[in-house]
Scaffold this motif. Structure first.
Motif, PDB file in Angstrom:
ATOM      1  N   ARG A 123       0.899  -1.140  -0.102  1.00 36.41           N
ATOM      2  CA  ARG A 123      -0.109  -0.089   0.051  1.00 36.41           C
ATOM      3  C   ARG A 123       0.792   1.246   0.123  1.00 36.41           C
ATOM      4  O   ARG A 123       0.422   2.378  -0.185  1.00 36.41           O
ATOM      5  N   HIS A 124       2.065   1.075   0.463  1.00 38.56           N
ATOM      6  CA  HIS A 124       2.979   2.219   0.486  1.00 38.56           C
ATOM      7  C   HIS A 124       3.975   2.524  -0.994  1.00 38.56           C
ATOM      8  O   HIS A 124       4.829   3.271  -1.046  1.00 38.56           O
ATOM      9  N   GLY A 125       3.566   1.603  -1.923  1.00 42.66           N
ATOM     10  CA  GLY A 125       4.128   1.672  -3.149  1.00 42.66           C
ATOM     11  C   GLY A 125       5.571   0.775  -3.082  1.00 42.66           C
ATOM     12  O   GLY A 125       6.558   1.043  -4.090  1.00 42.66           O
ATOM     13  N   LYS A 126       5.775   0.168  -2.161  1.00 38.99           N
ATOM     14  CA  LYS A 126       7.168  -0.676  -1.799  1.00 38.99           C
ATOM     15  C   LYS A 126       6.994  -2.032  -2.508  1.00 38.99           C
ATOM     16  O   LYS A 126       6.105  -2.409  -2.316  1.00 38.99           O
ATOM     17  N   LYS A 127       8.105  -2.380  -3.180  1.00 41.95           N
ATOM     18  CA  LYS A 127       8.155  -3.583  -3.868  1.00 41.95           C
ATOM     19  C   LYS A 127       7.692  -4.867  -2.717  1.00 41.95           C
ATOM     20  O   LYS A 127       8.369  -4.861  -1.752  1.00 41.95           O
ATOM     21  N   THR A 128       7.301  -5.903  -3.127  1.00 42.12           N
ATOM     22  CA  THR A 128       6.757  -7.057  -2.062  1.00 42.12           C
ATOM     23  C   THR A 128       6.716  -8.067  -3.095  1.00 42.12           C
ATOM     24  O   THR A 128       6.800  -8.046  -4.377  1.00 42.12           O
ATOM     25  N   LEU A 129       6.620  -9.318  -2.544  1.00 43.71           N
ATOM     26  CA  LEU A 129       6.467 -10.623  -3.207  1.00 43.71           C
ATOM     27  C   LEU A 129       4.884 -10.292  -4.048  1.00 43.71           C
ATOM     28  O   LEU A 129       4.006  -9.918  -3.381  1.00 43.71           O
ATOM     29  N   GLU A 130       4.966 -11.019  -5.166  1.00 43.55           N
ATOM     30  CA  GLU A 130       3.569 -10.972  -5.941  1.00 43.55           C
ATOM     31  C   GLU A 130       2.432 -11.705  -5.051  1.00 43.55           C
ATOM     32  O   GLU A 130       2.738 -12.659  -4.603  1.00 43.55           O
ATOM     33  N   HIS A 131       1.338 -10.866  -5.219  1.00 47.48           N
ATOM     34  CA  HIS A 131       0.093 -11.484  -4.548  1.00 47.48           C
ATOM     35  C   HIS A 131      -1.211 -11.068  -5.357  1.00 47.48           C
ATOM     36  O   HIS A 131      -0.882 -10.577  -6.496  1.00 47.48           O
ATOM     37  N   LEU A 132      -2.304 -11.606  -5.133  1.00 50.90           N
ATOM     38  CA  LEU A 132      -3.688 -11.442  -5.998  1.00 50.90           C
ATOM     39  C   LEU A 132      -4.696 -10.901  -5.033  1.00 50.90           C
ATOM     40  O   LEU A 132      -4.945 -11.138  -4.112  1.00 50.90           O
ATOM     41  N   HIS A 133      -5.126  -9.570  -5.801  1.00 53.08           N
ATOM     42  CA  HIS A 133      -6.369  -9.088  -5.243  1.00 53.08           C
ATOM     43  C   HIS A 133      -7.640  -9.445  -6.077  1.00 53.08           C
ATOM     44  O   HIS A 133      -7.438  -9.359  -7.321  1.00 53.08           O
ATOM     45  N   ILE A 134      -8.909  -9.508  -5.567  1.00 47.91           N
ATOM     46  CA  ILE A 134      -9.902 -10.006  -6.238  1.00 47.91           C
ATOM     47  C   ILE A 134     -10.923  -9.155  -5.643  1.00 47.91           C
ATOM     48  O   ILE A 134     -11.265  -9.201  -4.594  1.00 47.91           O
ATOM     49  N   ILE A 135     -11.866  -8.556  -6.483  1.00 45.05           N
ATOM     50  CA  ILE A 135     -12.933  -7.736  -6.229  1.00 45.05           C
ATOM     51  C   ILE A 135     -14.030  -8.709  -6.918  1.00 45.05           C
ATOM     52  O   ILE A 135     -14.218  -9.010  -7.889  1.00 45.05           O
ATOM     53  N   ASN A 136     -14.808  -9.256  -5.732  1.00 42.49           N
ATOM     54  CA  ASN A 136     -15.912 -10.371  -6.114  1.00 42.49           C
ATOM     55  C   ASN A 136     -17.179  -9.924  -5.849  1.00 42.49           C
ATOM     56  O   ASN A 136     -17.646  -9.694  -4.898  1.00 42.49           O
ATOM     57  N   GLY A 137     -17.869 -10.292  -7.055  1.00 37.87           N
ATOM     58  CA  GLY A 137     -19.695  -9.771  -7.048  1.00 37.87           C
ATOM     59  C   GLY A 137     -20.175 -10.957  -7.078  1.00 37.87           C
ATOM     60  O   GLY A 137     -19.961 -12.080  -7.708  1.00 37.87           O
ATOM     61  N   VAL A 138     -21.180 -11.211  -5.991  1.00 33.88           N
ATOM     62  CA  VAL A 138     -21.652 -12.494  -5.611  1.00 33.88           C
ATOM     63  C   VAL A 138     -22.974 -12.297  -5.801  1.00 33.88           C
ATOM     64  O   VAL A 138     -23.736 -11.656  -5.240  1.00 33.88           O
ATOM     65  N   HIS A 139     -23.876 -13.505  -6.720  1.00 31.77           N
ATOM     66  CA  HIS A 139     -25.121 -13.465  -6.918  1.00 31.77           C
ATOM     67  C   HIS A 139     -26.131 -13.782  -5.391  1.00 31.77           C
ATOM     68  O   HIS A 139     -25.410 -14.317  -4.508  1.00 31.77           O
ATOM     69  N   PRO A 140     -27.074 -12.748  -5.245  1.00 34.10           N
ATOM     70  CA  PRO A 140     -27.841 -13.245  -3.882  1.00 34.10           C
ATOM     71  C   PRO A 140     -28.121 -14.401  -3.321  1.00 34.10           C
ATOM     72  O   PRO A 140     -28.196 -14.980  -2.431  1.00 34.10           O
ATOM     73  N   LYS A 141     -28.076 -15.662  -4.334  1.00 31.09           N
ATOM     74  CA  LYS A 141     -28.444 -16.878  -3.924  1.00 31.09           C
ATOM     75  C   LYS A 141     -27.279 -17.466  -3.206  1.00 31.09           C
ATOM     76  O   LYS A 141     -27.667 -18.408  -2.347  1.00 31.09           O
ATOM     77  N   PHE A 142     -26.185 -16.920  -3.184  1.00 27.49           N
ATOM     78  CA  PHE A 142     -25.037 -17.616  -2.520  1.00 27.49           C
ATOM     79  C   PHE A 142     -24.536 -16.616  -1.457  1.00 27.49           C
ATOM     80  O   PHE A 142     -23.393 -16.811  -1.066  1.00 27.49           O
ATOM     81  N   HIS A 143     -25.350 -15.640  -1.004  1.00 31.09           N
ATOM     82  CA  HIS A 143     -24.694 -14.662  -0.067  1.00 31.09           C
ATOM     83  C   HIS A 143     -24.382 -15.582   1.229  1.00 31.09           C
ATOM     84  O   HIS A 143     -23.587 -15.132   1.931  1.00 31.09           O
ATOM     85  N   ASP A 144     -25.357 -16.164   1.692  1.00 25.05           N
ATOM     86  CA  ASP A 144     -24.797 -17.209   2.948  1.00 25.05           C
ATOM     87  C   ASP A 144     -23.890 -17.943   2.981  1.00 25.05           C
ATOM     88  O   ASP A 144     -22.995 -18.117   3.783  1.00 25.05           O
ATOM     89  N   LYS A 145     -23.510 -18.729   1.691  1.00 26.41           N
ATOM     90  CA  LYS A 145     -22.539 -19.693   1.247  1.00 26.41           C
ATOM     91  C   LYS A 145     -21.078 -18.709   1.393  1.00 26.41           C
ATOM     92  O   LYS A 145     -20.278 -19.252   2.122  1.00 26.41           O
ATOM     93  N   VAL A 146     -21.117 -17.445   1.034  1.00 25.27           N
ATOM     94  CA  VAL A 146     -19.777 -16.935   0.885  1.00 25.27           C
ATOM     95  C   VAL A 146     -19.241 -16.322   2.212  1.00 25.27           C
ATOM     96  O   VAL A 146     -18.193 -15.669   2.221  1.00 25.27           O
ATOM     97  N   ASN A 147     -20.239 -16.384   3.169  1.00 29.43           N
ATOM     98  CA  ASN A 147     -19.822 -15.747   4.289  1.00 29.43           C
ATOM     99  C   ASN A 147     -19.333 -16.909   5.285  1.00 29.43           C
ATOM    100  O   ASN A 147     -18.818 -16.876   6.469  1.00 29.43           O
ATOM    101  N   ASP A 148     -19.370 -18.054   4.836  1.00 36.54           N
ATOM    102  CA  ASP A 148     -18.955 -19.409   5.551  1.00 36.54           C
ATOM    103  C   ASP A 148     -17.577 -19.685   4.993  1.00 36.54           C
ATOM    104  O   ASP A 148     -17.024 -19.840   4.384  1.00 36.54           O
ATOM    105  N   LYS A 149     -16.588 -19.831   6.479  1.00 37.24           N
ATOM    106  CA  LYS A 149     -15.124 -19.835   6.184  1.00 37.24           C
ATOM    107  C   LYS A 149     -15.016 -21.058   5.718  1.00 37.24           C
ATOM    108  O   LYS A 149     -13.872 -21.460   4.844  1.00 37.24           O
ATOM    109  N   LEU A 150     -16.198 -22.199   6.162  1.00 37.93           N
ATOM    110  CA  LEU A 150     -15.644 -23.843   5.660  1.00 37.93           C
ATOM    111  C   LEU A 150     -15.669 -23.827   4.120  1.00 37.93           C
ATOM    112  O   LEU A 150     -15.268 -24.495   3.430  1.00 37.93           O
ATOM    113  N   PHE A 151     -16.681 -22.939   3.497  1.00 37.72           N
ATOM    114  CA  PHE A 151     -17.055 -22.850   2.026  1.00 37.72           C
ATOM    115  C   PHE A 151     -15.512 -22.422   1.352  1.00 37.72           C
ATOM    116  O   PHE A 151     -14.825 -23.270   0.446  1.00 37.72           O
TER     117      PHE A 151
END
Length: 249
Positions: A123-151
């Motif tokens: 976040r400070h613009g300093k070099k770090t090891l490669e990683h992945l960010h994902i902004i995820n849009g989820v259908h209402p049918k799965f809202h409860d499921k994607v709140n579940d850590k086990l999923f």
């Protein structure tokens, strides 16, 4: 029986994601911010216009096994992460019983809408090891499921092996992911605040497009893509919970 691997952390959203408001942004950075925001706005409208409800938005950050990443040539790491992401994407959907997610037509509306960025700065613009960010849009049918850590633990628990062709080496998917961190991105009721947290999260995710080099603002490079490319839905859920084609647009 799948073992518990405990790689997932789910936390509440805290308004610390945005980079400083006075941080200079390149034209490409600003343009991409708007393009991504429009993508998720179009997805939301597509669902609400069909009476499906509104999606949930999440911010996923995936870090990878440091030993494995450092063993790869630097110019191959993004391709490696993309390969792992594709497997994660497939598992996200098959664990939700979305059959044949790559080719489905009847379940097209249930596919997650995602914007992903592979980066090697913090976040400070300093070099770090490669990683992945994902902004995820989820259908209402799965809202409860994607709140579940086990999923999510079941998603990252990937038993298959694969050959990474760029270096002619074999890996276990199971070994690649170090941690999956998830927060929900609020969408507000007040019109003037509705998309503020999503917009700030997008801005943070695209931060690699703005770089200061010897006091001069230049356009940086990021590895990014939408999945699927089209945000709008062409199918819908009927009142009985099964899928049907939307014949009216």
């Amino acid at each position: 029986m799948s073992k518990v691997i405990n790689k997932v952390i789910i936390e509440k959203f805290i308004r610390k994601i945005p980079i400083e408001s006075d941080h200079p942004k390149s034209e490409d950075h600003q343009s991409m911010n708007q393009q991504v925001l429009d993508y998720f706005k179009d997805y939301t409208s597509s669902l609400t216009d069909k009476g499906e409800g509104e999606p949930k938005f999440q911010y996923l950050t995936i870090t990878f096994n440091e030993k494995i990443l450092r063993s790869l040539k630097a110019h191959n790491r993004s391709a490696f992460i993309q390969r792992v992401y594709e497997q994660l994407w497939w598992r996200m959907h098959t664990k939700l019983n979305v059959k044949r997610p790559h080719t489905t037509k009847t379940h097209q509306h249930l596919l997650m809408r995602q914007y992903q960025v592979i980066e090697d700065v913090n976040r400070h613009g300093k070099k770090t090891l490669e990683h992945l960010h994902i902004i995820n849009g989820v259908h209402p049918k799965f809202h409860d499921k994607v709140n579940d850590k086990l999923f999510w633990e079941s998603v990252v628990n990937m038993p298959e092996e694969f050959i990474f062709e760029e270096e002619s080496r074999g890996f276990d998917y199971q070994d690649t992911v170090k941690e999956l961190h998830i927060v929900e991105i609020p969408v507000h009721l007040r019109p003037n605040e509705r998309w503020s947290d999503l917009a700030n999260t997008i801005d943070y995710t695209n931060k690699g497009l703005s770089t200061i080099n010897q006091g001069v603002l230049i356009t940086g490079e990021i590895f990014n893509c939408f999945s699927p490319h089209t945000p709008t839905t062409i199918t819908k859920e009927n009142t009985y919970g099964t899928e049907q084609r939307n014949r009216y647009g």
